[in-house]
Scaffold this active site. Structure first.
Site, PDB file in Angstrom:
ATOM      1  N   ASN A 154       0.806  -1.220   0.000  1.00 15.73           N
ATOM      2  CA  ASN A 154       0.000   0.000   0.000  1.00 15.73           C
ATOM      3  C   ASN A 154       0.840   1.270   0.000  1.00 15.73           C
ATOM      4  OD1 ASN A 154       0.149  -1.612   2.562  1.00 15.73           O
ATOM      5  ND2 ASN A 154      -0.223   0.409   3.445  1.00 15.73           N
ATOM      6  N   HIS A 204     -13.813  -0.321  -1.169  1.00 20.08           N
ATOM      7  CA  HIS A 204     -13.564   1.123  -1.290  1.00 20.08           C
ATOM      8  C   HIS A 204     -12.268   1.470  -2.012  1.00 20.08           C
ATOM      9  CE1 HIS A 204     -10.588   2.086   2.024  1.00 20.08           C
ATOM     10  NE2 HIS A 204     -10.975   0.906   2.457  1.00 20.08           N
ATOM     11  N   THR A 240     -25.933 -10.519   9.501  1.00 26.11           N
ATOM     12  CA  THR A 240     -26.776 -10.267   8.332  1.00 26.11           C
ATOM     13  C   THR A 240     -25.985  -9.521   7.262  1.00 26.11           C
ATOM     14  OG1 THR A 240     -28.684 -10.155   9.771  1.00 26.11           O
ATOM     15  CG2 THR A 240     -28.948  -9.211   7.572  1.00 26.11           C
ATOM     16  N   CYS A 327       1.953   8.077  13.246  1.00 21.81           N
ATOM     17  CA  CYS A 327       2.081   9.003  14.358  1.00 21.81           C
ATOM     18  C   CYS A 327       1.608   8.255  15.598  1.00 21.81           C
ATOM     19  CB  CYS A 327       1.214  10.224  14.117  1.00 21.81           C
ATOM     20  SG  CYS A 327       1.294  11.428  15.430  1.00 21.81           S
TER      21      CYS A 327
HETATM   22  N1  PLP Z   1      -4.615  -4.302   3.253  1.00 26.30           N
HETATM   23  C1  PLP Z   1      -4.058  -3.321   2.516  1.00 26.30           C
HETATM   24  C2  PLP Z   1      -2.877  -3.627   1.673  1.00 26.30           C
HETATM   25  C3  PLP Z   1      -4.620  -2.034   2.535  1.00 26.30           C
HETATM   26  O1  PLP Z   1      -4.070  -1.065   1.810  1.00 26.30           O
HETATM   27  C4  PLP Z   1      -5.760  -1.792   3.358  1.00 26.30           C
HETATM   28  C5  PLP Z   1      -6.355  -0.439   3.452  1.00 26.30           C
HETATM   29  O2  PLP Z   1      -5.677   0.562   3.528  1.00 26.30           O
HETATM   30  C6  PLP Z   1      -6.301  -2.857   4.098  1.00 26.30           C
HETATM   31  C7  PLP Z   1      -5.699  -4.104   4.014  1.00 26.30           C
HETATM   32  C8  PLP Z   1      -7.505  -2.675   4.970  1.00 26.30           C
HETATM   33  O3  PLP Z   1      -8.679  -2.564   4.207  1.00 26.30           O
HETATM   34  P1  PLP Z   1      -9.982  -1.891   4.858  1.00 26.30           P
HETATM   35  O4  PLP Z   1      -9.749  -0.413   4.818  1.00 26.30           O
HETATM   36  O5  PLP Z   1     -11.120  -2.298   3.977  1.00 26.30           O
HETATM   37  O6  PLP Z   1     -10.123  -2.433   6.229  1.00 26.30           O
END
Ligand code: PLP
Length: 385
Positions: A154, A204, A240, A327
């Site tokens: 990420n 999302h 649910t 942080c």
């Molecule tokens: N794994 C990775 C690589 C992510 O970038 C993120 C979100 O930033 C997540 C897991 C977590 O996903 P969620 O925001 O749907 O909990």
């Protein structure tokens, strides 16, 4: 009007979340009145039909069978069910209390792994190099109760060798979980073809609603569920199901996958333009993102600059970006991902992640590139204080 794309603001944080697609909003609204899909009367059966259609669509788009698709409340929840649940299932079957995981996993995987370690599991870490890629997969050759390797990081966007990891884990009889939250909708995903045990995605990140995750889980081995209840979603995620969110997720994924090739080429071109312009505007800029990587990621380090100052200065100019530094208790520290890559403080504390996506335009790139030189100069002055 959505906040992220108002007229004169520039949103360069698509890896954090991306605006909902109109097709997802339409599906969401259309099915907002859906009743409990577990009910037996006509309205319940109708809701269940919508849910099953969403499940079939997601399955087809990700190379899975419909029965392998589990809707969850987030990517984080999908990761937790997979890591903790597969570990418990394997240990129950006599597997060694051993976990293999990369050091650059998102906290949604890292924290469950650390929790297992605290409970007595031995953890073999797959280290990433300075380029953000895990190269040495040898730890996968010894059997473990579960292994985890993310598809794409990420922070840096670096794509990891999941196909090779899947082969080696399978050869050792180890179930492999892949956190594909950043990858789904951006690169082709074939769950069955890769032979993965579980895979996590999050709506999302590809234009679906926040608060809806997807867990792909093979028929066997099945994770031990973390939440016990009514047994929905194959017993793996009781509660649910939000039918409207599932329908919106499927609609967003269909659009993302349909436009993937053209859109990723467009985004990559914009990203490359941004990288070239930032490099020429800022002396000493280091591009952390190293290929193979996601098309929309540009992670920089500006040695000597203060990351928080950069984010605030950019924010003041209407440009949304992220630092990637955590942080904790008011103390800004080096991002654990950069730390795991062996990046020194001097470089890593000046990290800036710019992530492009569907709403990014050439004008956005030009705006950011025009401002960045001045912003880094000011943030370097703060860094010297
Ligand atoms: N794994 C990775 C690589 C992510 O970038 C993120 C979100 O930033 C997540 C897991 C977590 O996903 P969620 O925001 O749907 O909990």
């Amino acid at each position: 009007m959505h906040a992220s794309a108002s007229h004169d603001s520039v949103y360069l944080d698509h890896a954090a979340t991306t605006p909902m697609r109109q097709c997802a909003i339409d599906a969401w609204v259309e099915h907002a009145h859906a009743v409990n899909p577990g009910s037996q009367y006509a309205a319940g059966r109708a809701a269940n039909a919508v849910l099953q259609e969403a499940r079939e669509q997601v399955a087809a788009l990700l190379g899975a069978d419909p029965v392998e698709v589990i809707f969850t409340g987030s990517g984080t929840e999908a990761d937790n069910i997979a890591v903790r649940g597969l570990y418990a299932a394997s240990v129950r079957e006599g597997a060694p209390q051993r976990v293999v995981a990369s050091t650059i996993e998102h906290p949604a995987v890292l924290e469950p792994v650390r929790a297992l370690e605290a409970e007595g599991a031995e953890v073999a870490w797959l280290e990433a190099g300075r380029d953000g890629h895990v190269a040495d997969l040898a730890a996968l050759d010894q059997p473990a109760a579960v292994a985890a390797l993310m598809w794409a990081n990420n922070e840096t966007g670096a794509i990891q060798p999941v196909a090779e990891a899947a082969e080696r884990a399978a050869a050792a009889g180890t179930p492999l979980h892949v956190d594909a939250v950043q990858a789904v909708g951006k690169v082709p995903v074939d769950f069955k073809g890769l032979g993965l045990t579980t895979l996590a995605a999050s709506a999302h990140k590809f234009g679906g609603p926040r608060g809806c995750g997807i867990l792909l889980a093979r028929r066997s081995p099945v994770p031990v569920p973390l939440v016990l209840g009514g047994g929905q979603e194959r017993g793996l995620r009781s509660g649910t199901v939000d039918v409207a969110a599932a329908a919106a997720t499927a609609a967003a994924l269909a659009e993302a996958v349909g436009e993937m090739e053209a859109e990723q080429a467009r985004v990559r071109e914009l990203r490359d333009q941004l990288v070239a312009r930032v490099r020429s505007a800022v002396p000493g800029a280091v591009l952390t993102t190293s290929e193979p990587a996601l098309a929309g990621h540009a992670h920089f380090m500006f040695p000597g600059a203060n990351a928080d100052a950069m984010i605030m200065l950019l924010d003041g100019l209407g440009i949304a970006a992220s630092a990637g530094s955590a942080c904790a208790a008011g103390v800004v520290r080096l991002s654990p991902v950069l730390e795991a890559m062996g990046i020194p403080d001097e470089e890593g504390m000046g990290a800036l992640r710019l992530t492009l996506g569907r709403t990014t335009t050439e004008e956005d790139v030009a705006r950011a590139a025009t401002e960045i030189g001045d912003v880094v100069e000011k943030a370097r002055a703060v860094g010297r204080l």
